[in-house]
Design an enzyme around this catalytic site. Structure first.
Site, short mmCIF file in Angstrom:
data_model
loop_
_atom_site.label_atom_id
_atom_site.label_comp_id
_atom_site.label_asym_id
_atom_site.label_seq_id
_atom_site.Cartn_x
_atom_site.Cartn_y
_atom_site.Cartn_z
N SER A 270 47.71 40.58 35.07
CA SER A 270 48.74 39.98 35.90
C SER A 270 48.78 38.48 35.63
O SER A 270 48.01 37.95 34.83
CB SER A 270 48.46 40.23 37.39
OG SER A 270 47.28 39.55 37.78
N LYS A 271 49.67 37.79 36.33
CA LYS A 271 49.81 36.33 36.17
C LYS A 271 48.49 35.61 36.46
O LYS A 271 48.17 34.60 35.84
CB LYS A 271 50.88 35.80 37.11
CG LYS A 271 52.30 36.15 36.70
CD LYS A 271 52.87 35.08 35.79
CE LYS A 271 54.36 35.31 35.55
NZ LYS A 271 54.92 34.34 34.61
N ARG A 272 47.73 36.13 37.41
CA ARG A 272 46.50 35.43 37.80
C ARG A 272 45.47 35.46 36.68
O ARG A 272 44.51 34.69 36.68
CB ARG A 272 45.92 36.01 39.09
CG ARG A 272 45.41 37.44 38.96
CD ARG A 272 44.97 37.98 40.32
NE ARG A 272 44.60 39.38 40.23
CZ ARG A 272 43.39 39.81 39.90
NH1 ARG A 272 42.44 38.93 39.60
NH2 ARG A 272 43.11 41.09 39.86
#
Length: 464
Positions: A238-240
């Site tokens: 994911s983006k994280r």
């Protein structure tokens, strides 16, 4: 071996992310390795979420990565008549049938099956009713009543699914539109696709698609399902985790081949080799070393690849890649030819194209427009520092030949005459002519901007 034809089929409901980019890369490499074709299909049947801007962005990202495609683009929304033509033939041949069951009735069937501990599925009550088209009716595939669907996956090996796990899936919805699995089979057949490489979230679709192939009497492609990419913590990417779209990496100043090299190592290997040229990848990627276990994406590893290729990329290519970032800074008159000689001064220090552009920009400003770092000015352009700048400026102005050896002689002779540390003279001069504390060697910088600009910047530095 017959010609290998692969495809990449993104949906234009968003930008191209690294999972899709890796799939595209694997498909592209397999086709190029065997001298085959790589086709591109836009699966835009989700008309509410599909946007032309996303299609354009996906195509731009593919080109940036160097993944060229063969033949014309295919758009699913332009092929509805073809899908329905095939479905009509399946009805005529008895491999498909009209079904009048409502979604509520089908859900009730599934609930009843769950209550008995059975697989929740459509019970086939319309299979033999001989219905014709009508409002609200769908077309379903008449699957075999017994047996197994088997195939040998390029990545996962032998896979078998009992038909009791499946049901008579819908081929055409009540609004007349074909379903995903139906459209994909027709597309892949019509495009002559021989090998389908895709994410393993599609494994459950493959037996359904194979049943459609078999009903139509069409030859099956070879399937390969690659595991999803995970974050460093082995959770869904994911983006994280630092995962971004390809266009974001491009805008961040990463080199395309750094991303290509990073992606290809997420699920494929050739011994312990880490760095590959594009030609090496084409020569080595035969589809046989795809990993069946999920790989973890490491943003730091991507930056490592980027730093390597920033130093290894030929200067003319690097000038071409950094030029858009130079233009963004307002130097619209800069050309590849004009900045190519400047690239070597900063590429050893830069981590990405933005930092490289920032450095080169220091060489392109006119003295009146050069921005100065306030901290650098406060620390080094003191009264004492300005005195050093003035002496060096006058000695440089008097040079009959403005060359590296002469510049070095001026600076070092003055430092030795004072008996001070080199930086006590060099840093004020550097801030005066570059605007910042760090940078390449002073003679190299001065030669890059020329004698007149060097003197003009020193004059301006004396006024700060």
């Amino acid at each position: 071996m017959s010609k290998i034809i692969t495809r990449f089929a993104p949906s234009p409901t968003g930008h191209l992310h690294i999972g899709g980019a890796r799939t595209a890369l694997f498909c592209w490499l397999l086709a190029r390795h065997y001298g085959g074709e790589f086709r591109l299909r836009i699966e835009d049947t989700d008309t509410e979420r599909s946007k032309q801007e996303y299609t354009d962005a996906i195509l731009a990202s593919m080109r940036w990565l160097g993944l060229d495609w063969d033949g014309e683009l295919t758009y699913q929304t332009q092929r509805t008549d073809r899908y329905n033509e095939v479905i009509d033939k399946m009805i005529e041949s008895g491999h498909a049938y009209w079904c009048s069951c409502t979604p509520e009735e089908v859900e009730a069937m599934r609930e009843a099956a769950r209550a008995k501990g059975e697989k929740p599925r459509y019970d086939g009550r319309c299979r033999e009713r001989g219905l014709d088209a009508g409002p609200g009716r769908v077309v379903r595939l008449k699957i075999p009543t017994e047996g197994r669907v088997v195939f040998d996956d390029m990545v996962k090996g032998h896979i078998a699914t009992d038909v009791s796990e499946l049901d008579d899936m819908i081929l055409r919805r009540s609004d007349g539109m074909p379903t995903y699995n139906m459209a994909v089979v027709v597309d892949d057949h019509d495009m002559g696709i021989t090998h389908v490489i895709r994410g393993d979230d599609h494994v459950s679709n493959t037996p359904k698609q194979i049943l459609i192939y078999q009903a139509l009497g069409w030859e099956l492609p070879v399937f390969g399902h690659v595991p999803m990419i995970l974050g460093k913590d082995r959770q869904k990417l994911s983006k994280r985790h630092g995962a971004r779209s390809v266009v974001e990496y491009q805008n961040d100043g990463l080199l395309p081949h750094a991303l290509v090299n990073c992606l290809v190592r997420l699920g494929w290997s050739h011994g312990d080799q880490e760095l590959f040229s594009m030609q090496e990848l084409i020569d080595l990627f035969d589809g046989k070393n795809l990993n069946s276990s999920a790989s973890a994406f490491d943003p730091d590893k991507l930056l490592w690849f980027n730093a390597h290729y920033l130093r290894e990329t030929p200067l003319d290519d690097l000038a071409r890649l950094v030029l858009p970032f130079i233009h963004q800074k307002g130097f619209t008159g800069a050309t590849e030819a004009s900045i190519e000689p400047l690239v070597p001064l900063y590429r050893e220090r830069a981590k990405n194209l933005i930092e490289l552009a920032d450095g080169i920009a220091q060489l392109l400003y006119k003295s009146a427009d050069l921005p100065y770092d306030e901290a650098g000015v406060a620390k080094w352009l003191t009264d004492e520092g300005k005195e050093h700048v003035k002496v060096i400026r006058d000695q440089l102005a008097a040079l009959p030949s403005f060359d590296k050896e002469s510049i070095e002689h001026v600076i070092h002779s003055y430092v030795e005459s004072l008996g001070v540390k080199f930086k006590m003279v060099a840093q004020p001069v550097r801030v005066a002519i570059t605007g910042v504390i760090g940078g390449p060697g002073l003679p190299e910088f001065m030669l890059a901007i020329g004698k007149d600009e060097t003197l003009a910047r020193m004059d301006r530095g004396l006024t700060l």
